[in-house]
Design a protein around this motif. Sequence first.
Motif, PDB file in Angstrom:
ATOM      1  N   HIS A 207       0.796  -1.217   0.000  1.00 51.23           N
ATOM      2  CA  HIS A 207       0.000   0.000   0.000  1.00 51.23           C
ATOM      3  C   HIS A 207       0.834   1.274   0.000  1.00 51.23           C
ATOM      4  O   HIS A 207       0.656   2.110  -0.870  1.00 51.23           O
ATOM      5  CB  HIS A 207      -1.011  -0.026   1.142  1.00 51.23           C
ATOM      6  N   ASP A 208       1.753   1.391   0.971  1.00 48.34           N
ATOM      7  CA  ASP A 208       2.535   2.630   1.060  1.00 48.34           C
ATOM      8  C   ASP A 208       3.590   2.689  -0.036  1.00 48.34           C
ATOM      9  O   ASP A 208       3.667   3.662  -0.792  1.00 48.34           O
ATOM     10  CB  ASP A 208       3.177   2.755   2.439  1.00 48.34           C
ATOM     11  N   CYS A 209       4.404   1.654  -0.146  1.00 46.11           N
ATOM     12  CA  CYS A 209       5.423   1.640  -1.205  1.00 46.11           C
ATOM     13  C   CYS A 209       4.708   1.582  -2.550  1.00 46.11           C
ATOM     14  O   CYS A 209       5.086   2.258  -3.498  1.00 46.11           O
ATOM     15  CB  CYS A 209       6.362   0.450  -1.059  1.00 46.11           C
ATOM     16  N   GLY A 210       3.627   0.786  -2.583  1.00 45.02           N
ATOM     17  CA  GLY A 210       2.879   0.609  -3.830  1.00 45.02           C
ATOM     18  C   GLY A 210       2.237   1.899  -4.310  1.00 45.02           C
ATOM     19  O   GLY A 210       1.981   2.055  -5.506  1.00 45.02           O
ATOM     20  N   SER A 211       1.978   2.845  -3.413  1.00 49.52           N
ATOM     21  CA  SER A 211       1.337   4.092  -3.849  1.00 49.52           C
ATOM     22  C   SER A 211       2.245   4.840  -4.820  1.00 49.52           C
ATOM     23  O   SER A 211       1.753   5.586  -5.664  1.00 49.52           O
ATOM     24  CB  SER A 211       0.940   4.960  -2.657  1.00 49.52           C
ATOM     25  N   CYS A 212       3.535   4.683  -4.721  1.00 44.72           N
ATOM     26  CA  CYS A 212       4.464   5.315  -5.668  1.00 44.72           C
ATOM     27  C   CYS A 212       5.057   4.325  -6.656  1.00 44.72           C
ATOM     28  O   CYS A 212       5.336   4.665  -7.802  1.00 44.72           O
ATOM     29  CB  CYS A 212       5.614   5.988  -4.919  1.00 44.72           C
TER      30      CYS A 212
ATOM     31  N   LEU B 274      15.768   2.943   4.118  1.00 45.82           N
ATOM     32  CA  LEU B 274      15.865   3.758   5.337  1.00 45.82           C
ATOM     33  C   LEU B 274      16.243   5.202   5.034  1.00 45.82           C
ATOM     34  O   LEU B 274      15.740   6.134   5.646  1.00 45.82           O
ATOM     35  CB  LEU B 274      16.892   3.137   6.296  1.00 45.82           C
ATOM     36  N   ARG B 275      17.138   5.371   4.041  1.00 46.20           N
ATOM     37  CA  ARG B 275      17.678   6.705   3.761  1.00 46.20           C
ATOM     38  C   ARG B 275      16.807   7.479   2.780  1.00 46.20           C
ATOM     39  O   ARG B 275      16.672   8.685   2.865  1.00 46.20           O
ATOM     40  CB  ARG B 275      19.095   6.535   3.197  1.00 46.20           C
ATOM     41  N   GLY B 276      16.233   6.755   1.804  1.00 49.69           N
ATOM     42  CA  GLY B 276      15.480   7.411   0.740  1.00 49.69           C
ATOM     43  C   GLY B 276      16.421   8.162  -0.190  1.00 49.69           C
ATOM     44  O   GLY B 276      17.638   7.993  -0.114  1.00 49.69           O
TER      45      GLY B 276
ATOM     46  N   GLN C  22      16.890  13.913  -3.153  1.00 54.45           N
ATOM     47  CA  GLN C  22      16.821  14.673  -4.406  1.00 54.45           C
ATOM     48  C   GLN C  22      15.593  14.282  -5.238  1.00 54.45           C
ATOM     49  O   GLN C  22      15.138  15.043  -6.077  1.00 54.45           O
ATOM     50  CB  GLN C  22      18.061  14.432  -5.269  1.00 54.45           C
ATOM     51  N   LYS C  23      15.139  13.037  -5.060  1.00 54.80           N
ATOM     52  CA  LYS C  23      13.965  12.571  -5.796  1.00 54.80           C
ATOM     53  C   LYS C  23      12.837  12.437  -4.790  1.00 54.80           C
ATOM     54  O   LYS C  23      12.958  12.867  -3.662  1.00 54.80           O
ATOM     55  CB  LYS C  23      14.268  11.213  -6.454  1.00 54.80           C
ATOM     56  N   ALA C  24      11.738  11.819  -5.216  1.00 54.88           N
ATOM     57  CA  ALA C  24      10.571  11.766  -4.319  1.00 54.88           C
ATOM     58  C   ALA C  24      10.589  10.575  -3.379  1.00 54.88           C
ATOM     59  O   ALA C  24       9.615  10.318  -2.689  1.00 54.88           O
ATOM     60  CB  ALA C  24       9.303  11.744  -5.155  1.00 54.88           C
ATOM     61  N   MET C  25      11.717   9.831  -3.316  1.00 56.10           N
ATOM     62  CA  MET C  25      11.728   8.649  -2.441  1.00 56.10           C
ATOM     63  C   MET C  25      11.984   9.053  -0.986  1.00 56.10           C
ATOM     64  O   MET C  25      13.053   9.553  -0.658  1.00 56.10           O
ATOM     65  CB  MET C  25      12.810   7.683  -2.933  1.00 56.10           C
TER      66      MET C  25
END
Length: 121
Positions: free
Chosen positions: A52-57, A88-90, A93-96
């Motif tokens: 759900h959460d990861c899947g939303s993007c 953990l870090r994302g 610079q991008k939307a992660m």
Amino acid sequence: MRSLKTPAPNMRFVEAMIAVLICAAALAPTIAPAGEVLSQNRRSDLNHLLRHDCGSCHGMTLKGGLGPALLPEHLTAWDVDSLAAMILRGNPQKAMPGWSELLSDAEAKYLAQRLLEGDAQ
Ligand code: HEC
């Protein structure tokens, strides 16, 4: 004649140890890669989060959306540790987003493992 004392306390100790070992074996949950114990409930929360959460993007089936596809064939350059670190870090610079506020190391590794095994969809 000297009376022989029975070694009752010792036997109790042995019995207690056996009982402890049996309980520990019965209750032992699966150990996460980092050594932290993830309960079955927490695992199903994480599986839900992944879809759900990861899947939303990354797309509900993780084939890509705003974020890239997260299927095993797209992740060949990654191992569990590098993927967990990315989660953990994302990438600011991008939307992660980084997930370190919400997930422990062991939980990020669990997600990474599921992605690499391709059973997260
Ligand atoms: C707000 C949208 C969003 C959410 C939510 C999100 N991601 Fe991402 N993710 C992205 C974007 C955008 C990128 C691309 C970043 C880049 O190009 O470096 C990315 C990149 C990644 C990468 C690197 C993939 C690659 O091939 O470079 C991984 C792994 C990843 N995300 C995992 C996750 C996981 C696991 C979750 C859930 C815990 C998650 N993401 C949630 C947007 C998101």
